[in-house]
Design an enzyme around this catalytic site. Sequence first.
Site, short mmCIF file in Angstrom:
data_model
loop_
_atom_site.label_atom_id
_atom_site.label_comp_id
_atom_site.label_asym_id
_atom_site.label_seq_id
_atom_site.Cartn_x
_atom_site.Cartn_y
_atom_site.Cartn_z
N LEU A 670 0.84 -1.19 0.00
CA LEU A 670 0.00 0.00 0.00
C LEU A 670 0.88 1.24 0.00
O LEU A 670 1.85 1.34 0.77
CB LEU A 670 -0.90 0.00 1.23
CG LEU A 670 -1.99 1.07 1.30
CD1 LEU A 670 -3.09 0.78 0.29
CD2 LEU A 670 -2.58 1.14 2.70
N ARG A 674 4.34 8.49 -2.52
CA ARG A 674 5.75 8.44 -2.11
C ARG A 674 6.50 7.63 -3.16
O ARG A 674 6.87 6.48 -2.93
CB ARG A 674 5.90 7.83 -0.71
CG ARG A 674 5.21 8.62 0.37
CD ARG A 674 5.78 8.33 1.74
NE ARG A 674 5.58 6.96 2.17
CZ ARG A 674 5.96 6.52 3.37
NH1 ARG A 674 6.57 7.32 4.21
NH2 ARG A 674 5.74 5.26 3.71
N ASN A 725 -9.36 6.74 -0.83
CA ASN A 725 -8.20 6.58 0.03
C ASN A 725 -8.64 5.90 1.33
O ASN A 725 -9.24 6.53 2.20
CB ASN A 725 -7.57 7.93 0.33
CG ASN A 725 -6.38 7.83 1.26
OD1 ASN A 725 -5.80 6.76 1.43
ND2 ASN A 725 -6.02 8.94 1.89
N ARG A 730 -5.92 -2.29 1.72
CA ARG A 730 -4.79 -3.21 1.88
C ARG A 730 -5.26 -4.65 1.90
O ARG A 730 -4.54 -5.56 1.46
CB ARG A 730 -4.06 -2.89 3.19
CG ARG A 730 -2.88 -3.80 3.49
CD ARG A 730 -2.44 -3.66 4.93
NE ARG A 730 -1.93 -2.34 5.22
CZ ARG A 730 -0.66 -1.98 5.07
NH1 ARG A 730 0.23 -2.84 4.61
NH2 ARG A 730 -0.27 -0.76 5.36
N ASP A 746 4.59 -2.60 4.06
CA ASP A 746 4.56 -1.15 3.85
C ASP A 746 5.58 -0.74 2.80
O ASP A 746 6.58 -1.44 2.56
CB ASP A 746 4.84 -0.42 5.16
CG ASP A 746 3.68 -0.53 6.14
OD1 ASP A 746 2.57 -0.83 5.68
OD2 ASP A 746 3.91 -0.35 7.35
N ASP A 747 5.35 0.44 2.21
CA ASP A 747 6.29 0.89 1.18
C ASP A 747 7.60 1.38 1.76
O ASP A 747 8.55 1.63 1.01
CB ASP A 747 5.65 1.99 0.33
CG ASP A 747 5.20 3.18 1.17
OD1 ASP A 747 5.38 3.14 2.39
OD2 ASP A 747 4.66 4.15 0.59
N ASP A 748 7.67 1.53 3.09
CA ASP A 748 8.94 1.94 3.70
C ASP A 748 9.56 0.83 4.54
O ASP A 748 10.48 1.08 5.30
CB ASP A 748 8.75 3.19 4.56
CG ASP A 748 7.71 2.98 5.66
OD1 ASP A 748 7.08 1.90 5.68
OD2 ASP A 748 7.53 3.89 6.48
N ASP A 835 -4.39 -2.76 10.79
CA ASP A 835 -3.61 -3.92 11.21
C ASP A 835 -4.16 -4.50 12.51
O ASP A 835 -4.18 -5.72 12.69
CB ASP A 835 -2.14 -3.54 11.36
CG ASP A 835 -1.97 -2.24 12.15
OD1 ASP A 835 -2.98 -1.66 12.57
OD2 ASP A 835 -0.81 -1.82 12.35
N ARG A 878 -5.08 4.58 18.23
CA ARG A 878 -5.02 3.12 18.34
C ARG A 878 -5.58 2.66 19.69
O ARG A 878 -6.15 1.57 19.78
CB ARG A 878 -3.58 2.64 18.12
CG ARG A 878 -3.10 2.89 16.72
CD ARG A 878 -1.65 2.59 16.52
NE ARG A 878 -1.40 1.18 16.22
CZ ARG A 878 -1.52 0.63 15.02
NH1 ARG A 878 -1.93 1.34 14.01
NH2 ARG A 878 -1.25 -0.64 14.83
#
Length: 921
Positions: A670, A674, A725, A730, A746-748, A835, A878
């Site tokens: 996802l 970026r 969005n 995901r 994650d993309d990072d 998550d 959270r």
Amino acid sequence: ELMTGYTMLRNGGVGNGGQPWLLRWSSRIRLTWLSFTLFVILVFFPLIAHYYLTTIDDADDAGKRIFGPRTGNELCEVKHVQDLCRIRESVSEELLQLEAKRQELNSEIAKLNLKIEACKKSIENAKQDLLQLKNVISQTEHSYKELMAQNQPKLSLPIRLLPDKDDATFPLPKSNRNCRLHNCFDYSRCPLTSGFPVYVYNSDDYSFGSSLDPLIKQAFEATVRTNVYVTENANIACVYIILVGEMQEPVMPKPTELEQQLHSLPYWRTDGHNHLIINLSRKSETQNFIYNISTGRAMIAQSTFYDVQYRPGFDIVVSPLVHAMSEPNFLEIPPQVPVKRKYLFSFQGEKIESLRSSLQEVRSFEEEIEGNAPADYDDRIITTLKAVQDSKLDFVLVEFTCKNQPKASLPTEWALCGERDDRLELLKLSTFALIITPGDTHLVISAGCAMRLFEALEVGAIPVVLGEQVQLPYNDVIRWNEAALIIPKPRITEVHFLLRSISDNDLLAMRRQGRFLWETYFSTSDNVFSTVLAIIRTRIQIPAAPIREEAAVEIPHRSGKAAGTDPNMADNGDLDLGPVETEPPYASPKYLRNFTLTAMDIYRNWNSAPGPFHLFPFTPFDPVLPSEAKFLGSGTGFRPIGGGAGGSGKEFQAALGGNVPREQFTVVMLTYEREEVLMNSLERLNGLPYLNKVVVVWNSPKLPSEDLLWPDIGVPIMVVRTEKNSLNNRFLPWDEIETEAILSIDDDAHLRHDEIMFGFRVWREARDRIVGFPGRYHAWDIPHQSWLYNSNYSCELSMVLTGAAFFHKYYAYLYSYVMPQAIRDMVDEYINCEDIAMNFLVSHLTRKPPIKVTSRWTFRCPGCPQALSHDDSHFHERHKCINFFVKVYGYMPLLYTQFRVDSVLFKTRLPHDKTKCFKFI
């Protein structure tokens, strides 16, 4: 005088008396002459020499000067002549050395050329051997196919045989009461490949349609419109359904009129085989008006049955339809904890009409034990329960007389007291809810008993059914002993002891199971109708229809040059994972056992581990997943095949646990605007073993840059466009995901290849769990009496973040289509907690914690832009999510664990003589 002086000087300076003077004068003359001579030499000679030399240079060519003045550069050249000579000598020596080396290299090249020629000959020989091996393999494969063709003849789908509309050759049973599937159901209309088409009559086309309850009729029609099995082509239908109730009392048709209208249905075919008559009840006083109607071979689904009317394995006991046009509010449902409530048990009811009392017959208890059972145990039940209430040992509430007018009921049935809201408030304070079955043993189930069961399950009161002859809703497919206590009426004196002896863990398990049953089979009209269809479909052994997948809308993109492999990512360090699969993308097998799972695995599911995910052979959703090959049974009665039953050593490693010889996974990533971080993450996946495909969920409304070059990592990269969005994207079950295993990342995230490979292999041996790297846990905040989310390092965990975790695609369907919508709405509201929601779902279904795999502390990539998780509000949100999810589920489903998975030889020092074994472990 001069001569005289000279003579005198020559004669030694002897004269006549003047000899000293003469010596002095001669000395003066000599000094003067010497001085003059020196002056001439020092002054005129250099001038004459300079003039002479200058005259000679001017006469010659300027380029051939020898003695003339010189420039500065010429003077420098003169000075460096010697240096240049020395340099020339040094260069000459080096050239000589290089020449010697060149000769040595030429000799080595000559030797290597000879070796190359030898290698070429070896390659040619190897090619010949390989060609021969290929021919042998081809011949072997051809022989294998011939043998398989001989022993396993080719199968094709059976030809569907549809009988004529007026087919009357179907053999009749001796009596309609003897109807079972084998003698009252036409299987020829329901082939295995038919897909279970169902035709629903329009009740408005018949006169009794105007008598139906408007809410039930409207809810039924709305459910039919969205059901995947309903068809408008009646000629291909397997089952025909007609709704006949609940009917309103003032306009209810006569039984004979209703019977005539049923027999006049266009597809009734003289006896009504393959028909289902549904009589839903929204109230406890629903009458059993079908009792006096001849229904032929048609199946009946309703909430009230007499024993002479009910045909086990053929008819269906359904739950009442309380929430006809409204969805239940999960926030109004009481929590499942604390386990013990104010009252140990409660009962409110009034019996309007009863059989002869056992007390009036003056029979002793000993006579009843000998076999002379009384006609009605209700009087003894009343006496015993009042005695328990008067003993004050426990808080109990029993009332056998209604304060207000009781609801209408059948003879010998305990009528409900008060309004529904009042009854629910009492049940919220009760640990157990007593349900006394009708005194008439011929009444196997009534709408009033079904209503009491519905209300008890709804608020978490454990049902205690007095009367073992009762047929509870969907009793042939639900194990009611996991959620309720069914006790014979003669044991009424032991009920108090039995209820007090049940442990808290068992109470919580039964309450949780009851909540699962209520949510899955009772709560809405969709659940009731889908459950009825699922029971029939399971009985006749037809596989369920595939659950829908999310269509992926691809964003066109350009691929650039091949991505390089980061040595830090590909280096396994000291972790040898053995052989890897280097095959091209390979999708998981689809429908591996779809035609045998229904009949084969019901028994296995009934004998599986406890928990709602294992107890039932089907759910009304019955999702047979298009990518499902290992979860057996129908729907959520899933059981993973294997579990590490493989060989040992090299064989075990080659088979990766012995579960599936070949398997790959799909990366779902996802991202949101970026691009640079995303490209770096994709490049790190280059060369990753077992990778089937990368699905990039582009969560931004702004499309990627047109000039953006996507890396070529050796496998397809699918960029999916989303409608909005949402972090829920995901977990959408995209149709582009062709493998059972999903790596959500994650993309990072920054993971090494060996970490991903090991995590994948761990998941293959624990396919029903979330297997990942970053662990978190929940904690109870005593001052605020609420749950907290904690990310500190601890010796235990209860969650594994899906920013880097493996899970089965099955959970993507459940998250998107089955999990309560309120949870997904919370995720969209906070743009957070997806998550946590997935961990809640999996732990709720499996009653197992996730599995954390050892990582090298490289989860987050250094230097990446600021992430949302670094904001302080991230943790506050959270905290709120966890407490909200607990309200929706009614309890805390997360489980703690101190278990972490390492490789077998992780950080193990091996002796030198044992290193050979390392490759096969």
